[in-house]
Design a protein around this motif. Structure first.
Motif, PDB file in Angstrom:
ATOM      1  N   UNK A   1       0.845  -1.197   0.000  1.00  0.00           N
ATOM      2  CA  UNK A   1       0.000   0.000   0.000  1.00  0.00           C
ATOM      3  C   UNK A   1       0.880   1.246   0.000  1.00  0.00           C
ATOM      4  N   UNK A   2       0.848   1.999  -1.095  1.00  0.00           N
ATOM      5  CA  UNK A   2       1.575   3.262  -1.154  1.00  0.00           C
ATOM      6  C   UNK A   2       3.065   3.138  -0.964  1.00  0.00           C
ATOM      7  N   UNK A   3       3.661   2.091  -1.472  1.00  0.00           N
ATOM      8  CA  UNK A   3       5.101   1.924  -1.372  1.00  0.00           C
ATOM      9  C   UNK A   3       5.578   1.191  -0.141  1.00  0.00           C
ATOM     10  N   UNK A   4       4.654   0.804   0.749  1.00  0.00           N
ATOM     11  CA  UNK A   4       5.044   0.071   1.955  1.00  0.00           C
ATOM     12  C   UNK A   4       4.431  -1.325   1.942  1.00  0.00           C
ATOM     13  N   UNK A   5       5.057  -2.230   2.681  1.00  0.00           N
ATOM     14  CA  UNK A   5       4.561  -3.596   2.831  1.00  0.00           C
ATOM     15  C   UNK A   5       4.200  -3.841   4.285  1.00  0.00           C
ATOM     16  N   UNK A   6       3.070  -4.516   4.508  1.00  0.00           N
ATOM     17  CA  UNK A   6       2.616  -4.832   5.856  1.00  0.00           C
ATOM     18  C   UNK A   6       2.156  -6.278   5.902  1.00  0.00           C
ATOM     19  N   UNK A   7       2.582  -7.015   6.901  1.00  0.00           N
ATOM     20  CA  UNK A   7       2.158  -8.402   7.012  1.00  0.00           C
ATOM     21  C   UNK A   7       0.703  -8.465   7.469  1.00  0.00           C
ATOM     22  N   UNK A   8      -0.076  -9.307   6.809  1.00  0.00           N
ATOM     23  CA  UNK A   8      -1.471  -9.542   7.170  1.00  0.00           C
ATOM     24  C   UNK A   8      -1.563 -10.751   8.103  1.00  0.00           C
ATOM     25  N   UNK A   9      -0.984 -11.846   7.696  1.00  0.00           N
ATOM     26  CA  UNK A   9      -0.954 -13.072   8.503  1.00  0.00           C
ATOM     27  C   UNK A   9       0.134 -13.966   7.938  1.00  0.00           C
ATOM     28  N   UNK A  10       0.749 -14.760   8.798  1.00  0.00           N
ATOM     29  CA  UNK A  10       1.826 -15.625   8.334  1.00  0.00           C
ATOM     30  C   UNK A  10       1.840 -16.928   9.128  1.00  0.00           C
ATOM     31  N   UNK A  11       2.637 -17.861   8.629  1.00  0.00           N
ATOM     32  CA  UNK A  11       2.789 -19.165   9.261  1.00  0.00           C
ATOM     33  C   UNK A  11       3.108 -19.003  10.753  1.00  0.00           C
ATOM     34  N   UNK A  12       2.386 -19.738  11.571  1.00  0.00           N
ATOM     35  CA  UNK A  12       2.660 -19.742  13.000  1.00  0.00           C
ATOM     36  C   UNK A  12       1.892 -18.724  13.805  1.00  0.00           C
ATOM     37  N   UNK A  13       1.177 -17.813  13.140  1.00  0.00           N
ATOM     38  CA  UNK A  13       0.389 -16.834  13.896  1.00  0.00           C
ATOM     39  C   UNK A  13      -0.747 -17.530  14.640  1.00  0.00           C
TER      40      UNK A  13
END
Length: 205
Positions: A73-85
């Motif tokens: 989003x707008x040049x940035x990356x943000x984690x939504x969900x990942x393995x082990x959450x």
């Protein structure tokens, strides 16, 4: 293709083609935020009219492949969900795999995920698959398999559902309950409801 004429490209990374040419959002080798590793593979991207993109990424976790979902989003990356959450309301189950991510016009993300954890500690009826929603930085369980649907039976996912957001940010998807196809709807303020069941008129409005 979104309303701004932008086209999502998934060759050698995640890119957007628009009036200004081709713009790279992320590519293999870039750091995977929240994972402490770099992306080794990217796939399953979805684009909204605001130019936000959700995508699936694979990375190495303790030398082994693991996966997750990220929002560009707008040049940035943000984690939504990942393995082990950890999975909210399904503790101590954890997320292990992801499928069919979609993004709404407001930036909400929905996806299908499988979970892992000791069978004896699973919530009653739950058998490891569910539809999840990431919204306003929080993660909701829209509907886990094994959920009891009044008047319809127990929810099951015989195939991997494909969630869809509408213009009102409501989430819709197909599943089975009591061996019969059903249509479900999720709203942030009302949760999940049975909307229709094969052979019956819609049951909620």
């Amino acid at each position: 293709l979104n309303s701004r004429g932008e086209v999502l490209l998934e060759s050698r990374g995640i890119r957007i083609w628009g009036s200004g040419g081709v713009r790279t959002l992320v590519q293999p080798g870039d750091p995977a935020p929240g994972a402490g590793s770099a992306f080794v593979q990217l796939s399953g991207a979805a684009l909204n009219d605001a130019g936000q993109v959700v995508f699936a990424g694979q990375y190495l976790r303790q030398g082994r492949p693991a996966s997750g979902l990220w929002l560009a989003d707008g040049g940035s990356l943000r984690v939504v969900a990942k393995y082990g959450d950890w999975v909210p309301s399904l503790f101590p189950q954890t997320l292990v795999s992801f499928a069919n991510p979609v993004i709404s016009e407001t930036g909400s993300v929905a996806f299908v995920a499988d979970t892992a954890g000791r069978v004896a500690e699973r919530p009653a009826g739950y058998d490891s698959r569910g539809v999840f929603v990431w919204k306003q930085g929080g993660l909701w369980v829209a509907a886990p398999s094994g959920l009891a649907l009044p008047g319809a039976g127990t929810l099951a996912y015989q195939t991997v559902p494909v969630p869809v957001f509408d213009a009102a940010d409501q989430l819709w998807w197909n599943a089975e309950a009591g061996g019969v196809p059903v249509l479900l709807r999720w709203q942030i303020d009302a949760g999940t409801a049975l909307f229709a069941r094969t052979g019956q008129a819609p049951v909620v409005t």
